[in-house]
Enzyme design. Structure first.
Site, mmCIF file in Angstrom:
data_model
loop_
_atom_site.group_PDB
_atom_site.id
_atom_site.type_symbol
_atom_site.label_atom_id
_atom_site.label_comp_id
_atom_site.label_asym_id
_atom_site.label_seq_id
_atom_site.Cartn_x
_atom_site.Cartn_y
_atom_site.Cartn_z
ATOM 1 N N GLN A 126 -7.133 40.985 70.016
ATOM 2 C CA GLN A 126 -7.239 42.212 70.804
ATOM 3 C C GLN A 126 -7.651 43.416 69.966
ATOM 4 O O GLN A 126 -8.062 44.447 70.508
ATOM 5 C CB GLN A 126 -5.913 42.519 71.495
ATOM 6 C CG GLN A 126 -4.799 42.939 70.542
ATOM 7 C CD GLN A 126 -3.450 43.050 71.228
ATOM 8 O OE1 GLN A 126 -2.878 42.046 71.642
ATOM 9 N NE2 GLN A 126 -2.957 44.272 71.332
ATOM 10 N N CYS A 132 -3.057 43.713 75.212
ATOM 11 C CA CYS A 132 -2.485 42.367 75.227
ATOM 12 C C CYS A 132 -2.364 41.806 76.635
ATOM 13 O O CYS A 132 -2.554 40.608 76.861
ATOM 14 C CB CYS A 132 -1.113 42.389 74.555
ATOM 15 S SG CYS A 132 0.020 43.610 75.270
ATOM 16 N N HIS A 272 4.734 43.837 75.169
ATOM 17 C CA HIS A 272 3.675 42.922 74.733
ATOM 18 C C HIS A 272 3.613 41.749 75.702
ATOM 19 O O HIS A 272 4.643 41.211 76.107
ATOM 20 C CB HIS A 272 3.968 42.421 73.321
ATOM 21 C CG HIS A 272 2.860 41.647 72.696
ATOM 22 N ND1 HIS A 272 1.557 42.093 72.644
ATOM 23 C CD2 HIS A 272 2.858 40.427 72.076
ATOM 24 C CE1 HIS A 272 0.808 41.205 72.021
ATOM 25 N NE2 HIS A 272 1.565 40.176 71.673
#
Length: 324
Positions: A126, A132, A272
């Site tokens: 990324q 993410c 995340h």
């Protein structure tokens, strides 16, 4: 100027008690990861690197289920890392009401979708963008599409970064796979990685409906905190997207079953998003096999294991997958 540089270096080295061995380790690491700095940056990063290495070494001397190691992020503080690679604002999972129907059948003791066929794309990176959630989304849709349609095609994260804001997603500042699946469903398609390549920056939406390559018919949300539903889904259907809370020790994860006492297990702390591609057990500890989006040099070739059955770091807070 030379005298100033020498005095500056000496004062920094003295202040932080850095040894020749510290510099040797740092220079070896710099060579491995092709790092370059000006003089001021060099000593700043040397200090941070040395502190990180000491923390890693101390952890590895203890009795833990996972080891830590140096990686390309080892010259960063966790605060810097968080700003670049995690979602800037913790996401409050909206997918708390589940619509998953359990198979009520026998589940395999372990499963790894990477080994069942050509169902999982290679690990992606990324970069310095908190996107993410888009990689978790594409990874899941790539796998679900391959399992059901027979063709594995890398899909576009950049389309989600640029175009999915109306579904409570925020480009490089964060989002959730469940909301991204909703966008793809109502948008009637997602383009391929090749046709809409990744830039790691938020730009103008240039989606072309005629080039849509993957579609979502409906979205399945796992009931919040119900890890058994996650096991059922991964064991009987396909990989599953989920979000969790990353804390400082995870930045240096190397291998083994990650577990933490620092993180929380609530829906409002996740920062995340990743992809569960299987599960298993090691030395009596059940774990998830998880695909990350920090490149293949991080962790276990871009993957990590995390303890299963304890909602570790809130991983069961907002899991989801698409139906194609």
């Amino acid at each position: 100027m030379f005298v100033f540089h020498v005095l500056f270096a000496a004062s920094v080295t003295s202040a932080f008690r850095l040894s020749e061995q510290d510099e040797f380790h740092f220079k070896s690491w710099m060579a491995q990861y092709n790092k370059e700095y000006n003089l001021k940056e060099y000593y700043q990063r040397l200090q941070i690197f040395t502190e990180n290495k000491k923390r890693i070494d101390k952890h590895n001397e203890g009795n833990h289920s996972f080891t830590m190691g140096l990686n390309e992020f080892s010259d960063m503080t966790f605060s810097e890392f968080r700003k670049s690679f995690l979602m800037s604002e913790p996401q409050n999972c909206s997918a708390t009401k589940g619509n998953y129907f359990s198979s009520n059948g026998l589940l395999p003791d372990s499963i790894d979708w990477r080994k069942k066929g050509n169902y999982v794309t290679p690990v992606k990176n990324q970069g310095g963008c908190g996107s993410c959630w888009t990689f978790s989304t594409t990874g899941c849709l790539e796998s679900v599409t391959a399992i059901n349609k027979g063709k594995l095609v890398p899909l576009s994260e950049q389309q989600l970064v640029d175009c999915a804001q109306d579904f409570n997603n925020h480009g490089c500042n964060g989002g959730l796979p469940s909301q991204a699946f909703e966008y793809i469903m109502y948008n009637k398609g997602l383009m391929t990685e090749q046709d809409y390549p990744y830039t790691a920056f938020e730009g103008k939406c240039v989606y072309k409906p005629g080039k849509a390559a993957a579609f979502v018919n409906s979205v399945v949300n796992i009931t919040a905190y119900n890890e058994l539903e996650m096991v059922d889904a991964v064991g009987t259907h396909n990989p599953v997207s989920f979000a969790f809370e990353v804390t400082s020790d995870f930045m240096s994860y190397h291998q083994g079953v990650y577990t933490s006492t620092e993180c929380h297990n609530t829906t409002d702390k996740v920062n995340h998003a990743v992809l569960a591609v299987g599960y298993g057990q090691e030395n009596g500890t059940p774990y998830w096999i998880v695909k990350n989006s920090w490149g293949s040099s991080w962790g276990m070739n871009g993957y990590f294991l995390i303890e299963r059955g304890k909602n570790m770091c809130g991983l069961a807070a907002c899991a989801s997958f698409p139906v194609v």
